[in-house]
Design a protein around this motif. Structure first.
Motif, short mmCIF file in Angstrom:
data_model
loop_
_atom_site.label_atom_id
_atom_site.label_comp_id
_atom_site.label_asym_id
_atom_site.label_seq_id
_atom_site.Cartn_x
_atom_site.Cartn_y
_atom_site.Cartn_z
N THR A 1 -5.59 -5.44 5.34
CA THR A 1 -4.25 -4.84 5.31
C THR A 1 -3.97 -4.30 3.90
O THR A 1 -4.35 -4.93 2.90
N GLN A 2 -3.24 -3.19 3.85
CA GLN A 2 -2.84 -2.58 2.58
C GLN A 2 -1.36 -2.23 2.65
O GLN A 2 -0.88 -1.63 3.61
N THR A 3 -0.59 -2.66 1.64
CA THR A 3 0.80 -2.22 1.48
C THR A 3 0.98 -1.71 0.06
O THR A 3 0.06 -1.77 -0.76
N ALA A 4 2.19 -1.25 -0.24
CA ALA A 4 2.46 -0.78 -1.59
C ALA A 4 2.36 -1.90 -2.62
O ALA A 4 2.04 -1.66 -3.78
N GLU A 5 2.64 -3.15 -2.18
CA GLU A 5 2.65 -4.26 -3.13
C GLU A 5 1.32 -5.00 -3.21
O GLU A 5 0.96 -5.54 -4.25
#
Length: 691
Positions: free
Chosen positions: A670-674
């Motif tokens: 998973t990848q998010t901005a944070e």
């Protein structure tokens, strides 16, 4: 106890000892130092020490209640009078009225009463209690009450106290205590009558029965069933009570003791698993421990193995199962398998003393120590099956001073591998949260349920995700998954926790149950869970990794609630509310397609003859040819606690945004901005500008 010692017991730093390796070579010639009565559970000097503690604290409360009960047993005007002259006492049992001198309940109703009278007599010195105990026992012996036991049990004809080892044990353990405690108060003729009754009635039944058990195809697994444990425990205690006094060869008396003790020793390890969790559930496991503790302690005193203070073993680890599965408000325990919330606990101070662990004293104090008003005094009521109060008097004063697990810095999660159980807590405070996850791990023999990949959640005094407990054995009665409307059909006797990662903030676990549905089209059902602590939490995240055959199937996500809770479905997501306590649980539930929510009344029976019981249940259903991809966040809160913003990032991850930080909870890359994860992972990122 040193921190090293209890950590070894909890976390298995020392090698786990196998079921058979603890068995010692036979030890012949018990009571070689002194055979003077009393000897089974205490000496005359230790009775003096108990008397010195009767005027304050727990002991004063327990003693006053013991005398109150024993006075009632002797008072013909009391509803609790034991009518030994006429052998008639009517009680309500299984929906009808029975005379416990003629039916199954006498196995515990009579024995508990004369056991308490015997203890009251030796502690107070009052002859009326001693005479009361003697009158009941000698009536049972001389009138052969056991030969007239019949009636029904759960709608079936009952063949008496010697129909199986369970009730043989229920009806005889107290006889060993009576004989030992009142030995000096009985005439030699009375002693002989009681000895003959023990040898020719109970040992004559139990010893051949347990010998034949050795040749059963399911040996030694059958020893772990509570029925055999209780029979063996009573047989061993009886054999030690009369040891050296039967007139029979020492080899015969040794053979009794060794067979029964071996049965209890192996049986407890089988029935508890390598790390001490009760496979039949907290209730039945505690009954086995109650009975087994008497024989274990008596064997130590007789010169046999010292199980409780010896090398770390599964029996020593069992109290920690109860510690980790204790409901946050101290109202007993998570009721997995055939269990109610309550359980026997009077053996906990004995374990605390032997292991020297103040956390176990704290456990008993928290669960039972506050119960001294009304009908329940330290777990004892008029109708409970066993005597507790005498052993509060005997054992509580020997335990170390209580210290909470929080103060001892116990880890907040614990895996029980054989039981397939992971217990995750926010703390041991009364307003804390317990999230318990279960997969597989049913006993080899005994009570079991189809409850793999089930979870329960308790917050303070509230039960927000509920196990329906005793008798409710189907998957529909649990917080698991239905596949095409059907539950599990395969009984699993191995723990199915396939991954466990205890973390200070977030604990992860995974259970595997796809093959337990007996349906080849369901190829995978792995339930992944995270329990997240700290900050505004705690909360739980649950992801169901499901694979079928590519054809359309219905999937039903289940959440059961106690009667105290109500379900609201008028918002975007379900809300569970317990108005009596102020707790609520927000259920943010995502799936591969829109869900159909329904609130139903779940029905089940506690036994064959019981009336229908019900509880509220949330069903979230969809039909799809794809993976259903259920992903749920359960957030318990009260007092208008902060609500997070919950966003699904992909099929297997959520972003949980709080004012001061953002959590990423992922069960795959998973990848998010944070933050990001390469697979299963948890990342907490402070918000910009947060302190």
């Amino acid at each position: 106890m040193s921190g090293t010692r209890w950590s070894q017991l909890l976390w298995g730093i020392l090698p786990l000892v196998g079921v058979l390796s603890l068995q010692t070579a036979p030890i012949y010639g018990y009571y070689s130092d002194s055979a003077e009565h009393p000897r089974l559970l205490c000496t005359a000097a230790e009775l003096d020490a108990v008397r010195a503690r009767l005027h304050s604290g727990y002991e004063q409360i327990a003693y006053q209640r013991l005398l109150e009960k024993c006075d009632a047993y002797l008072d013909p005007e009391s509803p609790h009078y034991v009518n030994w002259p006429e052998r008639t006492n009517l009680i309500r049992h299984q929906g009808g009225e029975v005379n416990y001198w003629e039916t199954r309940p006498g196995a515990w109703m009579l024995t508990k009463r004369y056991e308490e009278l015997a203890w009251a007599g030796v502690l107070s010195g009052e002859q009326k209690y001693i005479e009361g105990a003697r009158n009941i026992v000698m009536t049972i012996v001389r009138e052969r009450v056991i030969d007239g036991i019949g009636g029904d049990n759960y709608g079936q004809p009952y063949d008496g106290w010697l129909a199986q080892p369970l009730d043989a044990g229920h009806s005889s353990r107290a006889l060993a205590v009576f004989y030992d405690l009142l030995y000096d108060h009985l005439s030699e003729q009375e002693r002989q009558e009681v000895r003959d009754y023990i040898v020719h009635t109970y040992l004559a039944y139990l010893y051949p029965y347990m010998q034949e058990t050795l040749d059963r195809a399911d040996y030694p697994a059958i020893l772990g069933h509570n029925m055999h444990l209780i029979g063996n425990a009573a047989g061993g205690l009886l054999a030690l009570a009369v040891y050296g006094e039967t007139g029979l060869p020492t080899e015969q008396e040794d053979a009794w003791v060794e067979l029964f003790f071996d049965g209890v020793h192996k049986g407890l390890q089988i029935g508890l698993g390598v790390d001490g969790a009760g496979l039949e559930g907290p209730g039945y496991a505690s009954a086995s421990l109650y009975y087994g503790s008497f024989l274990i302690e008596a064997m130590r005193r007789a010169g046999g193995p010292d199980v409780l203070s010896g090398p770390p073993n599964p029996i020593q680890r069992t109290p920690y199962y109860y510690l980790y599965e204790m409901r946050p408000n101290g109202e007993y325990f998570n009721n997995i398998n055939d269990a109610h919330f309550d359980a026997h606990t009077v053996f906990l101070p004995l374990f605390a003393s032997a292991i020297d662990d103040p956390a176990l004293t704290w456990l008993w104090d928290t669960v039972e120590g506050h119960r001294h008003d009304g009908q329940n005094v330290f777990g004892d009521t008029w109708m409970t099956w066993v005597a507790d109060l005498p052993y509060v008097l005997l054992w509580r004063g020997l335990a170390p001073s209580a210290v909470s697990p929080d103060d001892l810095q116990f880890p907040l999660s614990r895996q029980f591998t054989r039981r397939g159980l992971v217990s995750m807590r926010s703390s041991w405070q009364e307003d804390g949260v317990l999230f318990s996850f279960l997969s597989g791990g049913q006993p080899d023999r005994g009570h079991s349920q189809f409850d793999a990949n089930h979870f329960a959640l308790y917050a303070g005094e509230s039960t927000l995700a509920f196990d329906t407990g005793y008798g409710a054995g189907e998957t529909k009665d649990h917080n698991s998954l239905l596949f095409d409307g059907q539950g599990q059909t395969v009984r699993c006797t191995e723990g199915r926790i396939t991954a466990y990662e205890p973390g200070e903030i977030a604990t992860y676990a995974c259970g595997s149950a796809g093959d337990l549905y007996g349906n080849p089209t369901l190829r995978l059902f792995d339930r992944h869970v995270y329990f997240v602590r700290g900050g505004h939490g705690p909360y739980a995240v649950i992801y169901d990794e499901v694979e079928a055959d590519g054809e359309p199937h219905s999937y039903t996500w289940l959440l059961n609630m106690s009667d105290a809770a109500r379900l609201e479905l008028d918002g975007e997501y379900p809300l569970v509310v317990d108005e009596s306590t102020g707790w609520e649980m927000h259920v943010t539930l995502f799936a591969a397609a829109d869900l159909e929510y329904a609130q139903i009344v779940n029905e089940f029976r506690r036994s064959r003859i019981a009336a229908v019981s019900t509880n509220r249940q949330l069903q979230a259903e969809l039909t799809t040819a794809e993976a259903p991809a259920f992903l749920a966040l359960l957030y318990p809160r009260r007092d208008d606690g902060v609500l997070p913003r919950v966003e699904r990032i992909n099929a297997h991850a959520v972003r949980v945004q709080w004012p001061e930080y953002t959590d990423l909870v992922a069960f795959g890359p998973t990848q998010t901005a944070e933050a990001s994860t390469d697979g299963v992972g948890f990342v907490r990122t402070p918000s910009p500008g947060a302190n």
